[in-house]
Design a protein around this motif. Structure first.
Motif, PDB file in Angstrom:
ATOM      1  N   LEU A  37       0.811  -1.214   0.000  1.00 22.43           N
ATOM      2  CA  LEU A  37       0.000   0.000   0.000  1.00 22.43           C
ATOM      3  C   LEU A  37       0.849   1.271   0.000  1.00 22.43           C
ATOM      4  N   CYS A  38       1.980   1.225  -0.633  1.00 19.83           N
ATOM      5  CA  CYS A  38       2.898   2.362  -0.644  1.00 19.83           C
ATOM      6  C   CYS A  38       2.266   3.618  -1.229  1.00 19.83           C
ATOM      7  N   LEU A  39       1.726   3.520  -2.438  1.00 18.75           N
ATOM      8  CA  LEU A  39       1.210   4.695  -3.139  1.00 18.75           C
ATOM      9  C   LEU A  39      -0.313   4.775  -3.148  1.00 18.75           C
ATOM     10  N   PHE A  40      -0.977   3.727  -2.698  1.00 21.05           N
ATOM     11  CA  PHE A  40      -2.437   3.704  -2.744  1.00 21.05           C
ATOM     12  C   PHE A  40      -3.071   4.826  -1.916  1.00 21.05           C
ATOM     13  N   PRO A  41      -2.561   5.117  -0.705  1.00 20.21           N
ATOM     14  CA  PRO A  41      -3.160   6.216   0.070  1.00 20.21           C
ATOM     15  C   PRO A  41      -3.101   7.555  -0.659  1.00 20.21           C
ATOM     16  N   GLU A  42      -1.986   7.837  -1.317  1.00 22.84           N
ATOM     17  CA  GLU A  42      -1.874   9.096  -2.055  1.00 22.84           C
ATOM     18  C   GLU A  42      -2.902   9.160  -3.179  1.00 22.84           C
ATOM     19  N   GLU A  43      -3.087   8.028  -3.870  1.00 19.90           N
ATOM     20  CA  GLU A  43      -4.084   7.980  -4.943  1.00 19.90           C
ATOM     21  C   GLU A  43      -5.487   8.230  -4.392  1.00 19.90           C
ATOM     22  N   MET A  44      -5.779   7.676  -3.227  1.00 22.49           N
ATOM     23  CA  MET A  44      -7.100   7.876  -2.631  1.00 22.49           C
ATOM     24  C   MET A  44      -7.305   9.335  -2.232  1.00 22.49           C
ATOM     25  N   PRO A  72     -10.975  14.011  -2.526  1.00 24.37           N
ATOM     26  CA  PRO A  72     -10.606  15.145  -1.667  1.00 24.37           C
ATOM     27  C   PRO A  72     -11.710  15.557  -0.699  1.00 24.37           C
ATOM     28  N   ASP A  73     -12.949  15.193  -0.998  1.00 28.56           N
ATOM     29  CA  ASP A  73     -14.069  15.595  -0.143  1.00 28.56           C
ATOM     30  C   ASP A  73     -14.455  14.519   0.869  1.00 28.56           C
ATOM     31  N   THR A  74     -13.718  13.419   0.889  1.00 31.08           N
ATOM     32  CA  THR A  74     -13.990  12.350   1.857  1.00 31.08           C
ATOM     33  C   THR A  74     -12.992  12.497   2.998  1.00 31.08           C
ATOM     34  N   SER A  75     -13.407  13.169   4.050  1.00 30.96           N
ATOM     35  CA  SER A  75     -12.475  13.555   5.112  1.00 30.96           C
ATOM     36  C   SER A  75     -11.919  12.356   5.883  1.00 30.96           C
ATOM     37  N   ASP A  76     -12.682  11.274   5.966  1.00 30.10           N
ATOM     38  CA  ASP A  76     -12.230  10.130   6.759  1.00 30.10           C
ATOM     39  C   ASP A  76     -11.661   9.008   5.895  1.00 30.10           C
ATOM     40  N   TRP A  77     -11.197   9.354   4.671  1.00 31.49           N
ATOM     41  CA  TRP A  77     -10.714   8.322   3.752  1.00 31.49           C
ATOM     42  C   TRP A  77      -9.557   7.530   4.346  1.00 31.49           C
TER      43      TRP A  77
END
Length: 448
Positions: free
Chosen positions: A365-372, A377-382
């Motif tokens: 999950l190295c880059l997946f969080p950045e992609e999410m 951007p409007d999902t504050s609890d992503w």
């Protein structure tokens, strides 16, 4: 108003039997066949290039490799030069074109001096011989041989081919072909020896997790070919549906957890093993390699390198801390992201396992969080939802609190894991290292 980027293409088209290349005479001098477009394509994509040459010159070609790229992002002007296989024995040059050999080429005025350096290198190779490290698909004759194999395999499975085999993409990492059949689209992926484990691994995943893996029609281990049914469905990155992304992360973790008991089988079929002890040694070697970090001025700056190296002991301590958690090694994708996840029949399907290894699973999950974060951007609890979805399948090994800390450590170390993979396993086996050499500084900048 910003003008659209322009892409300027040049084609090195050789004579079929002589060491000569096609040049066209213009009012400004001689030139390789060239054209401009504002259509954006990844440089590895070549079906549109082959078709353009067919349209411009009525000549059938196959792209062998990219010889030169100049990307001026400031001006938005991109230059790309490719070498081709001339597939038409009866073809003749247009009235303003000639087959030019090396001795004649040296005296001709060219419209763009970039062409001279490219062609000098090309002619030198024609005289001295093609390097033994050249990929099979970058050699004349490979496409026709592979296309015949594809058709024979499909006919043997009572699948009729309705169109000629087409080339889709090519670079040193792989070559992708496509053919339309009565079974739908079928794809053939060729990989180099360093990724040979992708073939048996994809078969293994198809057998044990068919709902989440590509359907394999055939494998040619000798030629490193993987024949796949088109799985259809959009890629995750093409849909802004958070629930799909959340489900993909959760399902991927479940698949990884189940591969724990398959680890010996995965290693036996050739999957690289990358333990945390290996990572400790790899980090030391990577951060000491100034040339690889600097990339001739195109990679990390001197100040970035100076800022990174003092953290070596901290990175090594994090590796030691991560070893204290009871999280077993499992299948690590190596390039897990929304571009390599398809949504098929309301389920995520994971593909493109070239970079995989048996390693700490959380590194995937190295880059997946950045992609999410970019996509939602409007999902504050992503961040909390993504982490929860991924960690829930692992509570059989550690408490959620300890898993959360292990995940934080793994996220910090993941760029080093992936950068060192390129340093140790990939770049040493590439002829055109420029294709991937900037991946190392790109990963390491995640740490700065």
């Amino acid at each position: 108003m910003n003008l659209p980027a322009t892409y300027e293409y040049y084609a090195v088209i050789p004579h079929r039997t002589q060491p000569a290349v096609l040049l066209l005479h213009t009012e400004n001098g001689w030139s390789l066949p060239c054209w401009q477009t504002t259509e954006r394509h990844f440089w590895q994509t070549c079906d549109h290039i082959n078709q353009t040459i067919q349209d411009l010159l009525a000549l059938r070609v196959i792209t062998l490799r990219c010889l030169f790229i100049n990307q001026d992002t400031g001006s938005g002007h991109f230059i790309r030069v490719y070498e081709f296989e001339n597939r038409d024995a009866q073809w003749r040059p247009p009235v303003n074109g000639s087959w030019i050999g090396f001795s004649e080429f040296k005296t001709l005025p060219l419209t763009h001096q970039m062409q001279r350096a490219v062609l000098e290198a090309w002619f030198t190779e024609q005289m001295e011989g093609i390097p033994t490290t050249r990929r099979a698909w970058a050699r004349t004759g490979w496409f026709d041989e592979t296309a015949r194999w594809i058709v024979e395999i499909l006919q043997g499975q009572a699948i009729e081919v309705s169109e000629a085999v087409q080339q889709v993409r090519t670079w040193e990492r792989s070559c992708l072909l496509r053919v339309a059949t009565t079974y739908g689209q079928v794809y053939c992926k060729a990989v180099p020896a360093m990724f040979a484990h992708e073939l048996p691994l994809t078969q293994h995943l198809d057998v044990h997790w068919p709902s989440h893996a590509p359907s394999v029609l055939a494998v040619n281990r000798q030629q490193s070919l993987l024949l796949l049914r088109n799985f259809g469905g959009p890629k995750l990155g093409e849909r802004g549906i958070f629930a799909w992304w959340e489900e993909a992360v959760h399902t991927f973790a479940m698949l990884q957890r189940e591969t724990v008991t398959h680890a010996d089988s995965l290693i036996a079929m050739g999957c690289p093993t990358r333990t945390l002890d290996d990572l400790i040694e790899d980090i030391r070697a990577l951060l000491a390699d100034t040339e690889t970090l600097f990339v001739g001025g195109k990679g990390l700056t001197n100040s970035e390198i100076a800022a990174l190296r003092p953290h070596l002991s901290h990175f090594l301590n994090l590796c030691q801390e991560l070893k204290t958690y009871q999280i077993p090694y499992a299948l690590e994708h190596g390039d897990f992201g929304p571009a390599n996840v398809a949504w098929v029949e309301q389920r995520p399907l994971f593909f493109d396992w070239s970079d995989s290894s048996v390693a700490h699973p959380f590194f995937s999950l190295c880059l997946f969080p950045e992609e999410m974060e970019i996509s939602f951007p409007d999902t504050s609890d992503w961040q909390m939802r993504q982490r929860s979805a991924y960690l829930r399948p692992w509570v059989c090994y550690e408490s959620l609190e300890r898993l959360t800390r292990a995940f934080e450590i793994a996220q910090r170390l993941a760029p080093l894991h992936h950068a060192s993979r390129y340093h140790r396993f990939i770049l040493p086996h590439m002829e055109a290292k420029w294709e991937m050499t900037l991946m190392i500084p790109a990963y390491l900048r995640c740490l700065l």
